[in-house]
Structure formats: structure tokens, C-alpha cells
Design a protein around this motif. Sequence first.
Motif, mmCIF file in Angstrom:
data_model
loop_
_atom_site.group_PDB
_atom_site.id
_atom_site.type_symbol
_atom_site.label_atom_id
_atom_site.label_comp_id
_atom_site.label_asym_id
_atom_site.label_seq_id
_atom_site.Cartn_x
_atom_site.Cartn_y
_atom_site.Cartn_z
ATOM 1 N N THR A 261 131.658 64.158 115.702
ATOM 2 C CA THR A 261 132.920 63.816 116.362
ATOM 3 C C THR A 261 133.259 62.344 116.177
ATOM 4 O O THR A 261 134.407 61.989 115.883
ATOM 5 N N LEU A 262 132.267 61.482 116.347
ATOM 6 C CA LEU A 262 132.498 60.046 116.208
ATOM 7 C C LEU A 262 132.917 59.686 114.790
ATOM 8 O O LEU A 262 133.803 58.837 114.586
ATOM 9 N N ALA A 263 132.307 60.326 113.784
ATOM 10 C CA ALA A 263 132.670 60.061 112.390
ATOM 11 C C ALA A 263 134.117 60.466 112.108
ATOM 12 O O ALA A 263 134.860 59.749 111.424
ATOM 13 N N ILE A 265 136.548 60.688 114.382
ATOM 14 C CA ILE A 265 137.407 59.747 115.114
ATOM 15 C C ILE A 265 137.578 58.459 114.318
ATOM 16 O O ILE A 265 138.690 57.928 114.178
ATOM 17 N N PHE A 266 136.472 57.938 113.790
ATOM 18 C CA PHE A 266 136.508 56.690 113.025
ATOM 19 C C PHE A 266 137.357 56.853 111.761
ATOM 20 O O PHE A 266 138.175 55.974 111.426
ATOM 21 N N ALA A 267 137.184 57.975 111.063
ATOM 22 C CA ALA A 267 137.974 58.223 109.853
ATOM 23 C C ALA A 267 139.458 58.323 110.176
ATOM 24 O O ALA A 267 140.312 57.799 109.439
ATOM 25 N N ALA A 269 140.993 56.895 112.699
ATOM 26 C CA ALA A 269 141.469 55.553 113.050
ATOM 27 C C ALA A 269 141.730 54.718 111.799
ATOM 28 O O ALA A 269 142.715 53.969 111.737
ATOM 29 N N ILE A 270 140.867 54.844 110.799
ATOM 30 C CA ILE A 270 141.060 54.111 109.541
ATOM 31 C C ILE A 270 142.352 54.541 108.866
ATOM 32 O O ILE A 270 143.123 53.722 108.347
ATOM 33 N N VAL A 325 142.875 58.860 119.507
ATOM 34 C CA VAL A 325 141.671 58.217 118.966
ATOM 35 C C VAL A 325 140.925 57.477 120.066
ATOM 36 O O VAL A 325 139.696 57.618 120.218
ATOM 37 N N ALA A 329 137.283 58.667 121.750
ATOM 38 C CA ALA A 329 136.172 57.720 121.616
ATOM 39 C C ALA A 329 135.598 57.357 122.982
ATOM 40 O O ALA A 329 134.376 57.326 123.173
ATOM 41 N N THR A 398 141.956 63.789 113.442
ATOM 42 C CA THR A 398 141.840 63.735 114.907
ATOM 43 C C THR A 398 141.852 65.135 115.519
ATOM 44 O O THR A 398 141.205 65.372 116.546
ATOM 45 N N ALA A 401 138.389 66.268 115.057
ATOM 46 C CA ALA A 401 137.528 65.573 116.007
ATOM 47 C C ALA A 401 137.570 66.254 117.373
ATOM 48 O O ALA A 401 136.533 66.431 118.031
#
Length: 416
Positions: A261-263, A265-267, A269-270, A325, A329, A398, A401
Motif C-alpha cells: 500500500t505504501l509503495a 501511495i508513493f508512486a 504521489a510522484i 494520498v 498515508a 491511488t 492503494a
Amino acid sequence: MIAKKAAKREQTDVVGCPQCDWVSQRTELSKREHAECPRCGYFLEGAATRHHTLVAIAAAALVLLLASLQVNFISYSVTGSEQSMTLMDAAWQLSFFHEKVLAVLVLLTVILIPVLYLVSLIWVYSQIHNSGSNRLNRYFLRLMEHLKPWLMTDVFLLGTLVSLVKISGLAEVRLLEGFWGFSVFVVLLLYVYERAKRTPIWDYYMATSRPNIHVQAGMTANEQDLQTCPLCHALNAKDADKCYQCTEPQKTAWWRKPGTTLALIFAGAIMLIPAHWLPVMETVRFGNEQPATIIGGVTELWQAGDRPVAVIIFVASLVIPVAKVLTLAVLLLLAQRQTPAIVQNRLLLFKVTDWIGRWSMIDIFVVAILVALVRGGTVMSVYPGSAAVSFAAAVVLTMLAAMSFDTRLFWREAHK
């Protein structure tokens, strides 16, 4: 107390909640009643509905969609030049401008996935009394569940209306037969979706053999070394490879891990950085190129007096993606700081975040409509911008996620 109307086939007397892992007892439901998890309020099942009615409405919706593809959707005229588009052009024109990823996304979410969903539903509900096709029916039932999050016809319809507002001051716009047919199709699809969700369809395709496990209501499945199937809510052994009832693979722990999930979310956001920095579409008027970012489009609508539409785009394209996001997080990072008093509040926040996430696709559909409709050469044309793919990727990431977010962590951490 969890309840369910009796079916012709044998029933299990307990059901698991995929949201909080609670095991509850089942009894009969009367008409218009539904069953919710007593722990978290998750909708588990409803009373049976008339299957023939559901099949008829689904068939009518399918016919309307196919008919809408055959006629013009919208037309516009400016300076003596008239253009029109079909529903299929929304994907085809994106592909023509080398935006094949966006073209496939629009084609899937607006046309192909709704068709697959309706065909699967018609097959399953028309075969209820045919006991010889259980395996195929289970496959179509699983397919229906996996397709549900990607049904975006209602988002596309709202995106179409936003597109019309954006160009109504520059050209004369007419809504044609395809638009009205598609609008009725969306209403029927939403009705079928809601009714199917409330029908205890798994009772009619229940497996003849069940695992020899002891299940007790009033406890979580995890406390009993069991696992709840996220599709049919059946209870399986902890080490089961697939669900005994719907055959859905159960070895998917990696998918619902916080790291996954965190990966995602990070993707996501990028991807939001170029999505809001670069132009999402470019307009050519009399040879002059006018690139527009998402925030630029909102500002233009606001200054033109279309403030309600500007607010819709601002919320859907700017507020929702960023808020989703941040919310996911925060909920994930604070999962180990739960208390029973705040679990329900955080669950409600997650539900709202998950539900509104799909509406961010409005901007992508607006671009698809305008690119397909406004093709007047140097007089006036709209082209997809470089930010469109990034924004679509952010929305999809997202959504994934949210799907991978394990809400059972709320209760497990709260009761440690």
C-alpha cells in the motif's frame, strides 16, 4: 444479528466480514431488509430479489449501450464548421494522437468493462436454476466482483457535461441520440449494480463440500486461525490456497501488506507532480496554441463565470487526489496507534476517501471528449497534453492503494 433469506440450497450459518474480520451468525431476512456487520457496519448481504427482473433490466442496459455506440454522441458548430463525435471517438481520437494508454483506459472503463459486467450478470442470474454450470458461474461471479471498482460510466457522463460547459461559450453544442441513450444506460447500470450487490447470489451456487473447520460467531476469523474470503465472505482455513465456495485465490497476503500500500501511495504521489505541473491539454485557436494545466483550466472556468463547474474540477482534480494520498498515508502510518474509541472514525474516513477517488477521472474524460469533438484544424482544435497520462496513472495507483489497504489492521492494532 446477521441474517439472510433462505435459498433452495443448503446454507452455512455463519459469515465473515472482509472489512474487520468479525464472524457473525445468519438468520432469515424479510423483504427490503439487509444484513450488516455488527462490529463495523459493513454491508454483507440483502434479501433476495426477482432475478428475471434484474436480467431484463441488465439486458436493456446492454442494448442501450450498444445502440449508443452506433449513433452520434455530441455535435458542435463554430464559424460555419460543424463537427460531431460518437462515443467510440472518445477513445479512438486519443489513440490517433499517440495517447494509446489513455485510449485503452477510456475504452475499458466506459465501454468494455461495463459490457463484461452486464454480460456476466445476465449469464449468472439466468443460470441460477441450472445446477450443471456451477464452475462457470463462479468464474463469472468472481469477474463481476473484480470489475465493480472500474465501472466509471457515471464519472464519464459528468465529465461530458463539464466538457460542454467548457466549450459552450465558444461554439453551439447539441446533445444527440447517443448522449441520451448513454444517459439512460448509466441510470439502468447503476440500478442493476445496486440491486445485484444486495442479492444473496452465492446461496444459489454454494459448494457441495465444505472444509471440516469449526467456526464460532462473536470472534474474528483470525483468532480462530481462519480467513474470510473478500469476495463471497465464506470462511476458509488459514492455509487454504483458494476459497472452497468461489475458488478465489486466498494466498494474496502480499497484496494487502502495508508495504504494498505504501509503495502504491508513493508512486501515485510522484505521478501527481508532473500531472499538475505540465499542461493536461492544448487548445489551438486560429493558429495560436494555448496550453492549459489543471489549475489553469479551473481558473479559466472561474473567470468565465462557470463557478460551479470550476469548483467540481478543482475538487475532483486537485483536492481529491492530494487528499487521498495524504489520508491513506496517515491512516497507514498511524495503524499501530489505534484505540477502540477512534477506530470507527478512521474507518469512516477511509470509506469516504476510497469512494471519492474514482471521481478524479473526470479530468481525463473531459480531455477525451474535447479531443474527440473539437477537431477544426487551425480554427479550433484540442489536443491531449503531456500531463494527461501522469494524472491518469496517479488516479489508478491511488485506487489500487485503497484496494490493497487492509482495514482489518484497525481492529487488530486497537486491541493489542
